[in-house]
Design a protein around this motif. Structure first.
Motif, PDB file in Angstrom:
ATOM      1  N   GLY A 140      11.744  -7.179 -33.296  1.00  0.00           N
ATOM      2  CA  GLY A 140      12.431  -7.004 -34.568  1.00  0.00           C
ATOM      3  C   GLY A 140      12.791  -5.558 -34.868  1.00  0.00           C
ATOM      4  N   GLU A 141      12.797  -5.249 -36.149  1.00  0.00           N
ATOM      5  CA  GLU A 141      13.232  -3.935 -36.616  1.00  0.00           C
ATOM      6  C   GLU A 141      12.348  -2.805 -36.084  1.00  0.00           C
ATOM      7  N   ILE A 142      11.059  -3.047 -35.998  1.00  0.00           N
ATOM      8  CA  ILE A 142      10.162  -1.994 -35.524  1.00  0.00           C
ATOM      9  C   ILE A 142      10.401  -1.695 -34.053  1.00  0.00           C
ATOM     10  N   GLY A 143      10.644  -2.731 -33.263  1.00  0.00           N
ATOM     11  CA  GLY A 143      10.981  -2.514 -31.865  1.00  0.00           C
ATOM     12  C   GLY A 143      12.223  -1.659 -31.706  1.00  0.00           C
ATOM     13  N   GLU A 144      13.209  -1.886 -32.579  1.00  0.00           N
ATOM     14  CA  GLU A 144      14.436  -1.095 -32.520  1.00  0.00           C
ATOM     15  C   GLU A 144      14.185   0.354 -32.922  1.00  0.00           C
ATOM     16  N   LYS A 145      13.337   0.563 -33.910  1.00  0.00           N
ATOM     17  CA  LYS A 145      12.985   1.935 -34.290  1.00  0.00           C
ATOM     18  C   LYS A 145      12.316   2.672 -33.135  1.00  0.00           C
ATOM     19  N   LEU A 146      11.469   1.966 -32.402  1.00  0.00           N
ATOM     20  CA  LEU A 146      10.799   2.568 -31.262  1.00  0.00           C
ATOM     21  C   LEU A 146      11.802   2.930 -30.163  1.00  0.00           C
ATOM     22  N   ARG A 147      12.750   2.051 -29.903  1.00  0.00           N
ATOM     23  CA  ARG A 147      13.786   2.328 -28.903  1.00  0.00           C
ATOM     24  C   ARG A 147      14.551   3.605 -29.259  1.00  0.00           C
ATOM     25  N   GLN A 148      14.963   3.684 -30.503  1.00  0.00           N
ATOM     26  CA  GLN A 148      15.732   4.846 -30.945  1.00  0.00           C
ATOM     27  C   GLN A 148      14.915   6.122 -30.824  1.00  0.00           C
ATOM     28  N   SER A 149      13.640   6.035 -31.154  1.00  0.00           N
ATOM     29  CA  SER A 149      12.777   7.208 -31.096  1.00  0.00           C
ATOM     30  C   SER A 149      12.619   7.719 -29.670  1.00  0.00           C
ATOM     31  N   MET A 150      12.379   6.826 -28.722  1.00  0.00           N
ATOM     32  CA  MET A 150      12.196   7.233 -27.332  1.00  0.00           C
ATOM     33  C   MET A 150      13.479   7.863 -26.771  1.00  0.00           C
ATOM     34  N   ARG A 151      14.624   7.305 -27.144  1.00  0.00           N
ATOM     35  CA  ARG A 151      15.892   7.854 -26.642  1.00  0.00           C
ATOM     36  C   ARG A 151      16.145   9.241 -27.222  1.00  0.00           C
ATOM     37  N   GLU A 152      15.887   9.391 -28.508  1.00  0.00           N
ATOM     38  CA  GLU A 152      16.138  10.677 -29.165  1.00  0.00           C
ATOM     39  C   GLU A 152      15.186  11.772 -28.683  1.00  0.00           C
ATOM     40  N   LYS A 153      13.935  11.410 -28.457  1.00  0.00           N
ATOM     41  CA  LYS A 153      12.932  12.425 -28.122  1.00  0.00           C
ATOM     42  C   LYS A 153      12.965  12.855 -26.663  1.00  0.00           C
ATOM     43  N   VAL A 154      13.148  11.901 -25.745  1.00  0.00           N
ATOM     44  CA  VAL A 154      13.038  12.247 -24.322  1.00  0.00           C
ATOM     45  C   VAL A 154      14.209  11.764 -23.474  1.00  0.00           C
ATOM     46  N   GLY A 155      15.247  11.200 -24.096  1.00  0.00           N
ATOM     47  CA  GLY A 155      16.420  10.804 -23.331  1.00  0.00           C
ATOM     48  C   GLY A 155      16.184   9.637 -22.402  1.00  0.00           C
ATOM     49  N   VAL A 156      15.256   8.742 -22.778  1.00  0.00           N
ATOM     50  CA  VAL A 156      14.925   7.586 -21.951  1.00  0.00           C
ATOM     51  C   VAL A 156      15.303   6.316 -22.715  1.00  0.00           C
ATOM     52  N   GLU A 157      15.973   5.410 -22.040  1.00  0.00           N
ATOM     53  CA  GLU A 157      16.433   4.164 -22.650  1.00  0.00           C
ATOM     54  C   GLU A 157      15.373   3.078 -22.491  1.00  0.00           C
ATOM     55  N   VAL A 158      14.925   2.504 -23.607  1.00  0.00           N
ATOM     56  CA  VAL A 158      13.983   1.386 -23.556  1.00  0.00           C
ATOM     57  C   VAL A 158      14.764   0.102 -23.306  1.00  0.00           C
ATOM     58  N   LEU A 159      14.420  -0.591 -22.221  1.00  0.00           N
ATOM     59  CA  LEU A 159      15.126  -1.816 -21.856  1.00  0.00           C
ATOM     60  C   LEU A 159      14.473  -3.056 -22.458  1.00  0.00           C
ATOM     61  N   ALA A 160      13.140  -3.078 -22.478  1.00  0.00           N
ATOM     62  CA  ALA A 160      12.442  -4.260 -22.985  1.00  0.00           C
ATOM     63  C   ALA A 160      10.968  -3.943 -23.176  1.00  0.00           C
ATOM     64  N   PHE A 161      10.307  -4.781 -23.978  1.00  0.00           N
ATOM     65  CA  PHE A 161       8.867  -4.700 -24.160  1.00  0.00           C
ATOM     66  C   PHE A 161       8.220  -5.926 -23.520  1.00  0.00           C
ATOM     67  N   GLY A 162       7.525  -5.711 -22.430  1.00  0.00           N
ATOM     68  CA  GLY A 162       6.731  -6.778 -21.841  1.00  0.00           C
ATOM     69  C   GLY A 162       5.305  -6.633 -22.332  1.00  0.00           C
ATOM     70  N   GLU A 163       4.355  -6.935 -21.454  1.00  0.00           N
ATOM     71  CA  GLU A 163       2.982  -6.801 -21.912  1.00  0.00           C
ATOM     72  C   GLU A 163       2.023  -6.503 -20.772  1.00  0.00           C
ATOM     73  N   MET A 164       1.025  -5.716 -21.100  1.00  0.00           N
ATOM     74  CA  MET A 164      -0.183  -5.650 -20.284  1.00  0.00           C
ATOM     75  C   MET A 164      -1.232  -6.557 -20.914  1.00  0.00           C
ATOM     76  N   GLY A 165      -1.127  -6.721 -22.226  1.00  0.00           N
ATOM     77  CA  GLY A 165      -1.998  -7.657 -22.904  1.00  0.00           C
ATOM     78  C   GLY A 165      -3.031  -6.984 -23.784  1.00  0.00           C
ATOM     79  N   PHE A 166      -3.922  -7.805 -24.306  1.00  0.00           N
ATOM     80  CA  PHE A 166      -5.021  -7.303 -25.131  1.00  0.00           C
ATOM     81  C   PHE A 166      -6.076  -6.672 -24.223  1.00  0.00           C
ATOM     82  N   ARG A 167      -6.588  -5.534 -24.655  1.00  0.00           N
ATOM     83  CA  ARG A 167      -7.534  -4.775 -23.840  1.00  0.00           C
ATOM     84  C   ARG A 167      -8.970  -5.172 -24.155  1.00  0.00           C
ATOM     85  N   GLN A 168      -9.794  -5.165 -23.103  1.00  0.00           N
ATOM     86  CA  GLN A 168     -11.197  -5.541 -23.214  1.00  0.00           C
ATOM     87  C   GLN A 168     -12.070  -4.405 -22.677  1.00  0.00           C
TER      88      GLN A 168
END
Length: 330
Positions: free
Chosen positions: A123-151
């Motif tokens: 949603g909207e938060i994912g889009e904010k994160l994409r924009q932030s990564m591109r603006e800060k380090v010039g890297v394009e976020v393609l998708a969010f997968g998962e490593m999962g919940f940490r134990q």
């Protein structure tokens, strides 16, 4: 489980499947690399994306594919994705070293299940994160997968309440917020490269570590640990990224196909991640070599307020507030 991995990994690593390219398609060549083994969720996300692109483009898709740290560790990969030495790589917890906004994923004991996380990332938060990564380090976020919940695993004692972590020497990723979390609970956090964890556990250099179940089992950490505490303390997404200049050099149709393939792969891997957690937990229980316990989640949540405030100082108040509100609404 092995059949699931083979279905994903086989066509890419072995180049066994060829498809007919659409007429007039442009050739797309990508150098893709992961510091993690082929069976971990971050590498599988990248592999699955490559498989999707092969399905869409056939012989007009060429991948120079690497994994298991063949091109260097996670720090090398973070440098190479920025300089364009590699085109695509998956980031785990180390994403925060490129963009401190990713510290929002360090907010502990926040998400109840994967559905909560998916609504946030897509949603909207994912889009904010994409924009932030591109603006800060010039890297394009393609998708969010998962490593999962940490134990949490360790060789000292079962972790049930926060005070059980006191004095436990625990390996954590190179994240200021993750280190703060475990310091707050009384542990002694230590940073080590991912590939060094097993030997450090085996030798007793560290007492324990925290990772998703798939990583714990894939790297045989459970074989040199006495206790597994099902903490679900944070959810780590796999942030699949592409060098910004490389992405910008693609045609509009190629950009759309790359984003589409990445999104499809992310959905697929989230489903696999959920199923793998169930299967791996059953495997560990039936193996009987590691003691497994649940934590007192309310006790940990009660001790996490100071951590939330500290994460806000790293990630920024706006995004932190948005994530906390979204989590509360779920």
């Amino acid at each position: 489980m092995l059949s699931t991995v083979k279905r994903i990994v086989g066509p890419i690593l072995l180049g066994a499947v060829l498809f007919t390219a659409p007429a007039g398609a442009e050739e797309l060549a990508l150098r893709m690399s992961s510091p993690s083994p082929a069976t971990t969720m971050d590498t599988l996300l990248m592999q699955t994306m490559a498989e999707k692109l092969k399905e869409k483009l056939g012989d007009d898709f060429k991948s120079d594919f690497h994994h298991s740290g063949a091109l260097g560790d996670e720090n090398v990969h973070m440098q190479q994705i920025r300089t364009g030495q590699i085109d695509i790589t998956p980031l785990g917890s180390d994403a925060v070293q490129l963009d401190p906004t990713w510290a929002v994923f360090e907010l502990p004991f926040l998400f109840g299940d994967r559905g909560d996380v998916a609504r946030l990332l897509d949603g909207e938060i994912g889009e904010k994160l994409r924009q932030s990564m591109r603006e800060k380090v010039g890297v394009e976020v393609l998708a969010f997968g998962e490593m999962g919940f940490r134990q949490i695993t360790n060789n000292v004692r079962p972790i049930t309440k926060p005070h059980d972590l006191r004095g436990v020497k625990l390996r954590v990723p190179g994240s200021q917020a993750r280190m703060l979390t475990f310091k707050t609970f009384g542990a002694t956090p230590v940073t080590l490269n991912y590939g060094e964890i097993y030997l450090a556990l085996q030798s007793g250099t560290i007492d324990g570590q925290e990772n998703p179940l798939n990583d714990i089992v894939s790297n045989s950490m459970h074989e040199v640990q006495s206790y597994l505490s099902l903490s679900n303390h944070v959810y780590t997404p796999v942030t699949l990224v592409m060098n910004g200049a490389k992405f910008d050099s693609l045609s509009d149709s190629q950009k759309a196909l790359v984003k589409e393939a990445a999104a499809e792969a992310a959905v697929e891997l989230r489903k696999i991640g959920e199923q793998k957690d169930l299967e791996l937990l059953d495997k560990l229980k039936s193996g009987g070599k590691i003691a497994i316990n649940e934590i007192d989640r309310p006790a940990f949540q009660a001790d996490s307020a100071a951590i939330y405030a500290s994460v806000e100082s790293i990630a920024g108040p706006e995004i932190t507030k948005a994530v906390l509100e979204a989590a509360a609404a779920n």
